[in-house]
Design a protein around this motif. Sequence first.
Motif, mmCIF file in Angstrom:
data_model
loop_
_atom_site.group_PDB
_atom_site.id
_atom_site.type_symbol
_atom_site.label_atom_id
_atom_site.label_comp_id
_atom_site.label_asym_id
_atom_site.label_seq_id
_atom_site.Cartn_x
_atom_site.Cartn_y
_atom_site.Cartn_z
ATOM 1 N N GLU A 113 0.749 -1.060 -0.076
ATOM 2 C CA GLU A 113 -0.165 -0.006 -0.036
ATOM 3 C C GLU A 113 1.070 1.137 0.195
ATOM 4 O O GLU A 113 1.707 1.382 0.885
ATOM 5 C CB GLU A 113 -0.861 0.058 1.316
ATOM 6 C CG GLU A 113 -2.265 -1.093 1.134
ATOM 7 C CD GLU A 113 -3.074 -0.618 -0.178
ATOM 8 O OE1 GLU A 113 -3.485 0.577 -0.042
ATOM 9 O OE2 GLU A 113 -3.395 -1.553 -1.019
ATOM 10 N N PRO A 114 0.548 2.312 -0.978
ATOM 11 C CA PRO A 114 1.464 3.429 -0.884
ATOM 12 C C PRO A 114 1.242 4.254 0.538
ATOM 13 O O PRO A 114 -0.021 4.399 0.865
ATOM 14 C CB PRO A 114 0.917 4.029 -2.210
ATOM 15 C CG PRO A 114 -0.409 3.459 -2.343
ATOM 16 C CD PRO A 114 -0.412 2.136 -1.794
ATOM 17 N N THR A 115 2.420 4.833 0.812
ATOM 18 C CA THR A 115 2.188 5.784 2.019
ATOM 19 C C THR A 115 3.096 7.142 1.621
ATOM 20 O O THR A 115 3.614 7.037 0.328
ATOM 21 C CB THR A 115 2.735 5.454 3.125
ATOM 22 O OG1 THR A 115 4.252 4.874 3.040
ATOM 23 C CG2 THR A 115 2.112 3.816 3.467
ATOM 24 N N ILE A 116 3.044 8.078 2.531
ATOM 25 C CA ILE A 116 4.118 9.277 2.229
ATOM 26 C C ILE A 116 5.632 8.803 1.997
ATOM 27 O O ILE A 116 6.431 9.575 1.715
ATOM 28 C CB ILE A 116 3.701 10.165 3.238
ATOM 29 C CG1 ILE A 116 3.950 9.789 4.666
ATOM 30 C CG2 ILE A 116 2.389 10.951 2.780
ATOM 31 C CD1 ILE A 116 3.754 10.951 5.261
ATOM 32 N N ASN A 117 5.842 7.390 2.409
ATOM 33 C CA ASN A 117 7.262 7.099 2.507
ATOM 34 C C ASN A 117 7.419 6.252 1.303
ATOM 35 O O ASN A 117 8.555 5.820 0.935
ATOM 36 C CB ASN A 117 7.560 6.338 3.718
ATOM 37 C CG ASN A 117 7.506 7.108 4.947
ATOM 38 O OD1 ASN A 117 7.807 8.203 4.779
ATOM 39 N ND2 ASN A 117 6.871 6.602 5.899
ATOM 40 N N SER A 118 6.467 6.048 0.222
ATOM 41 C CA SER A 118 6.606 5.340 -0.854
ATOM 42 C C SER A 118 7.164 6.507 -2.129
ATOM 43 O O SER A 118 7.513 7.540 -1.702
ATOM 44 C CB SER A 118 5.236 4.725 -1.371
ATOM 45 O OG SER A 118 4.633 3.886 -0.347
ATOM 46 N N LEU A 119 7.168 5.808 -3.300
ATOM 47 C CA LEU A 119 7.835 6.334 -4.367
ATOM 48 C C LEU A 119 6.750 7.627 -4.728
ATOM 49 O O LEU A 119 5.746 7.496 -4.608
ATOM 50 C CB LEU A 119 7.963 5.693 -5.649
ATOM 51 C CG LEU A 119 8.925 4.579 -5.425
ATOM 52 C CD1 LEU A 119 8.773 3.463 -6.747
ATOM 53 C CD2 LEU A 119 10.277 5.131 -5.329
ATOM 54 N N GLN A 120 7.351 8.767 -4.914
ATOM 55 C CA GLN A 120 6.609 10.091 -5.266
ATOM 56 C C GLN A 120 6.604 10.176 -6.820
ATOM 57 O O GLN A 120 7.471 9.797 -7.421
ATOM 58 C CB GLN A 120 7.106 11.338 -4.753
ATOM 59 C CG GLN A 120 6.041 12.381 -4.878
ATOM 60 C CD GLN A 120 6.891 13.783 -4.452
ATOM 61 O OE1 GLN A 120 7.590 13.818 -3.423
ATOM 62 N NE2 GLN A 120 6.272 14.965 -4.927
ATOM 63 N N TYR A 121 5.442 10.248 -7.346
ATOM 64 C CA TYR A 121 5.205 10.519 -8.650
ATOM 65 C C TYR A 121 5.456 11.838 -9.097
ATOM 66 O O TYR A 121 4.790 12.764 -8.817
ATOM 67 C CB TYR A 121 3.709 10.194 -8.995
ATOM 68 C CG TYR A 121 3.407 10.234 -10.568
ATOM 69 C CD1 TYR A 121 3.842 9.301 -11.443
ATOM 70 C CD2 TYR A 121 2.800 11.404 -10.909
ATOM 71 C CE1 TYR A 121 3.636 9.265 -12.849
ATOM 72 C CE2 TYR A 121 2.740 11.825 -12.386
ATOM 73 C CZ TYR A 121 2.881 10.585 -13.448
ATOM 74 O OH TYR A 121 2.631 10.692 -14.791
ATOM 75 N N THR A 122 6.573 11.958 -10.322
ATOM 76 C CA THR A 122 6.720 13.338 -10.760
ATOM 77 C C THR A 122 6.912 13.471 -12.168
ATOM 78 O O THR A 122 6.596 14.324 -12.713
ATOM 79 C CB THR A 122 8.252 13.953 -10.413
ATOM 80 O OG1 THR A 122 9.292 12.543 -10.514
ATOM 81 C CG2 THR A 122 8.471 13.994 -8.641
ATOM 82 N N ARG B 162 -1.774 6.446 -4.827
ATOM 83 C CA ARG B 162 -2.811 7.214 -3.858
ATOM 84 C C ARG B 162 -2.273 8.723 -3.654
ATOM 85 O O ARG B 162 -1.227 8.694 -3.803
ATOM 86 C CB ARG B 162 -2.959 6.486 -2.773
ATOM 87 C CG ARG B 162 -4.240 7.093 -1.797
ATOM 88 C CD ARG B 162 -4.460 6.128 -0.641
ATOM 89 N NE ARG B 162 -5.704 6.468 -0.101
ATOM 90 C CZ ARG B 162 -6.140 6.037 1.053
ATOM 91 N NH1 ARG B 162 -5.568 5.021 1.766
ATOM 92 N NH2 ARG B 162 -7.257 6.181 1.634
ATOM 93 N N THR B 163 -3.554 9.474 -3.889
ATOM 94 C CA THR B 163 -3.501 10.819 -3.508
ATOM 95 C C THR B 163 -3.187 11.209 -2.176
ATOM 96 O O THR B 163 -3.982 10.880 -1.364
ATOM 97 C CB THR B 163 -4.570 11.770 -4.331
ATOM 98 O OG1 THR B 163 -4.340 11.484 -5.662
ATOM 99 C CG2 THR B 163 -4.108 13.211 -4.286
ATOM 100 N N PHE B 164 -2.235 12.247 -1.821
ATOM 101 C CA PHE B 164 -2.171 12.771 -0.483
ATOM 102 C C PHE B 164 -2.253 14.325 -0.652
ATOM 103 O O PHE B 164 -1.406 14.736 -1.251
ATOM 104 C CB PHE B 164 -0.944 12.184 0.255
ATOM 105 C CG PHE B 164 -0.758 10.738 0.602
ATOM 106 C CD1 PHE B 164 -1.108 10.075 1.604
ATOM 107 C CD2 PHE B 164 -0.710 9.678 -0.448
ATOM 108 C CE1 PHE B 164 -1.178 8.826 2.146
ATOM 109 C CE2 PHE B 164 -0.399 8.464 -0.125
ATOM 110 C CZ PHE B 164 -0.646 7.910 0.960
ATOM 111 N N ASP B 165 -3.050 14.606 0.279
ATOM 112 C CA ASP B 165 -3.039 16.375 0.403
ATOM 113 C C ASP B 165 -1.498 16.724 0.860
ATOM 114 O O ASP B 165 -0.896 15.979 1.304
ATOM 115 C CB ASP B 165 -4.104 17.053 1.154
ATOM 116 C CG ASP B 165 -4.186 16.580 2.488
ATOM 117 O OD1 ASP B 165 -3.317 16.061 3.114
ATOM 118 O OD2 ASP B 165 -5.413 16.698 3.139
ATOM 119 N N SER B 166 -1.852 18.183 1.222
ATOM 120 C CA SER B 166 -0.393 18.751 1.491
ATOM 121 C C SER B 166 0.170 18.388 2.768
ATOM 122 O O SER B 166 1.008 18.600 3.307
ATOM 123 C CB SER B 166 -0.603 20.257 1.243
ATOM 124 O OG SER B 166 -1.884 20.824 2.089
#
Length: 931
Positions: A762-771, A785-789
């Motif tokens: 499961e993706p978390t804020i520690n996973s790969l960031q999409y750029t 998954r999307t995460f807000d600011s």
Amino acid sequence: MRFKIAILFLLLTSQLIAKEIFVSPSGNDRGNGTQANPFASFSRALAEVKKFAGKETVTVWFQEGSYYLDQTMVLGSEHSGTSTNPVIFSALPGANVTIKGSQRLENLDWREHKDGIWVTAVPGGLAFDQLFINNDRQVRARFPNYDYENPQRGGKGYQQVTGGTDRRYDSWFSYDLQQFSTNTWNNPETGIVHAFQSHNWGNMQYRIKEVDREEHKVYLGEGGFQLQRSYGIGGKEDKASWFFIDNIFEELDVPGEWYLDTKANLLYYYPSPSLTLTEATFEVPVLKDLIQLKGSKESPVKHIQLKGFNFTQSTYTFMENYEPVARGDWAIHRGGAVFMEGAENCLVADCSFEYLGGNGVFMSNYNRDNKVQACKFVHTGESAVCFVGSPSAVRFYQTWDDSEIDGKDWNTMRENMDLEPGPKTPDYPKNCTVENSIMHDFGDVGKQVAGVYISMSHKINVAHNTIYNCPRAGICINDGTWGGHIIEHNDIWETVRETGEHGPFNSWGRERQWKGSRGTDEHFIKEYTKLDAIDPVILRNNRIANYRKSISAGNWTIDLDDGSSYFEIYNNLNLGSTIKLRDGMARKVYNNITVSAVPLGWHVWPKESEDEIYKNIFVISGAVPGKESPTDNFIRPVALPTETKWSTHYNNNLYWNINHPEDFLMTENKNWESWQQEGYDLNSVVADPGFVDPLNGNYQVSEESPALKLGFKNFPMDKFGHQMTRMVPFGGEFSEKVTVQLLADDRGGQGAKIYYTRDGSEPTINSLQYTDAIQLQNTTAIKARTFDSKGTPIGFTNEAKFQKVEEVVYPSWFQTLINGKYEGNKSKTPSPAVELEVNGALLVNIADDPDLIDATGGYNYGCYIKMLNKEKAKMWLKAKLDKDWVIQQVNNNKVERISDLQEYLKRFAGQTVQIIAVRDYKSKVFEVQFP
């Protein structure tokens, strides 16, 4: 002035006053419900809500964890909020909150039984129909064993009957002795038969009465009410019903299966070697509906919101009460994980519905202005979202069961019927919405299901939903009461996977105007049409696709069946199949794109139907699955009127036949010149539309396209389906490499980020960031998954698998489109429909032709009369046996195929015989003098 200021002050202060109640799995119902001292249960919080509801905004915050309901939570008018002070039940931001209709089995004392099976005692009186271990649904002991690779009809987990009564309610069916279980069933009456109807429109369940091993028969008891129509379990050979049987102890023979002995209160389970029974969590469903919002039209429940919950583990409903629904083919159980009746302005948002025994959300009878928003429905036993009014609201109400089961005469029932327009009472859903949601892999048990089902409702809005992988329709409108629905921006594919004669979007309209299914003045009363279809249904900006290589030609993208009237259909992208309009009135079809090997299906229109077909792009490409010859005609009409024009507004369309750019046909026997000479498409053109980039999903036309000069207008290709976290493309096969784009949830706001994984986690804020776009060269499963600011997750995790293969094999229509020419059909090729002239009648084996089965009323055996030669067919004409009838019996002898009829012509030569033929849900006896 002071009064105005005082009112304004009261309004502002009312917004500031808000009651917060907290609930936690580690809380205490004797506490005070504060954040420091939370309640432990939903029911305790519900009791507290009544003190403040309607007086101030109330928010019940649920902390992370699982909440087991011991009874259905019923929210009545006493729990109502107001438009300025709603009552909100919500998960805390970012918290994973699960509402379960189950209970845990604690302190189980497992002991080995035999042959890998273990057994434990369970509490007395606990009868459950599902077992979850570590949140995974297990398989109840069954025959044949569950096919994990292909659990659908036709997989190894099903067998076919060798015969049966084929009439609801079925009393028996026979099985193949060589394939059926050889185990001795000591208590067969515990078994449940799950069988598809012989016409394959859905399935049914029956309790077993007994099994006769000598006759090779299974005798049936209670059941068969899970759908309408008279057809039951039966058929022969490849047309025979598929079935499996579960809840048989002696079939407990593979890991993952279980059986409950309700008499001895013993649970048997066959664990996999990797499972440690003493460390596993065992849960069993005990509730059908988890939450009910239940008021009345006089005292509705209002302004309640359910947000951020995961609803799961409710009981199966297939043996509960079902009711036939108007003259659609459905029967339904009025129930759901969230059930709403007598509700106004209520909201279900950001909730997931997974591994439920019945429906997800069900709005029954009186409902107004309710909304299902940004939800996810996966592995529900039946449909995802249903809107179903009350028969009491319909001025003239008939069902198929009235005629086919109870023996009532429809025409007699019509005597002195109410001819006032519109609904009789307000007991139906109106102005309700389901939007921005995901629905896939539902219909685990029931197969006559839909992502969104609408019946006896008015002005339902279905927008921006993604619906795929289901046994029947994506969206189904059961009847024409009372229209006004808007179906827009939906993305629908991989539907009708286990049933037939249907479409991803399907509708019926068998109301007061509909007496039969021929569209003639005898069968269709035009002036009655708007008594029930009081507002048009709008279908716009949807992408509806058939991507499978083996899909049935009868699987229309937009299937307007019997009587469907007053539809406005525009800006729809139809891929892999096309539009069908059966008998109905005033359908406007314009500015659509169809790309398919399947010709347009215009069937049995009434004279002067007021249908309009204009400014569309119709592309024929490839061969219909199962046929080697590429399609050459654009339209396949069935029994359309000959004495009047089909339409007075059939013009400004663009046609392009990639298979036959120059020598195509418009219908099966008219070329372009003949077509125009009859007054159709006088300003239309034949030309390549010039799609921009169909390989990557862009079917807009270039600026130089001749379609634009005809009045066609491009519509967006990037707004289909849900607007939560998305992937483009959404999985699939590739040969060398594939580029994947990730799109953020629209609600993420400024500063939103997408995180993703490639290892199944499961993706978390520690996973790969999409750029930037992701390049894949190997088989990969992506979760995003999307995460807000603030780092709070928004919406749901989106996941798709990208499979690397040596060669991507596309469906014939798509391969032909991207090649620019037809190069053969790589799909499986069954025998074509047999046609043969017999004594001046051109006959077709109807079982081999899905279009004809669909167009004549669903008859799947017999000889369809396609054409009659006036000189040679005198014996048929003298008996008034006309074209479009299907011959099914000669002197009580069944006629399956043309060869049967030829045999009876020899056997009864020189005799006057009785022939039974069927057409449009009716049968008739003809006396024919055989030569």
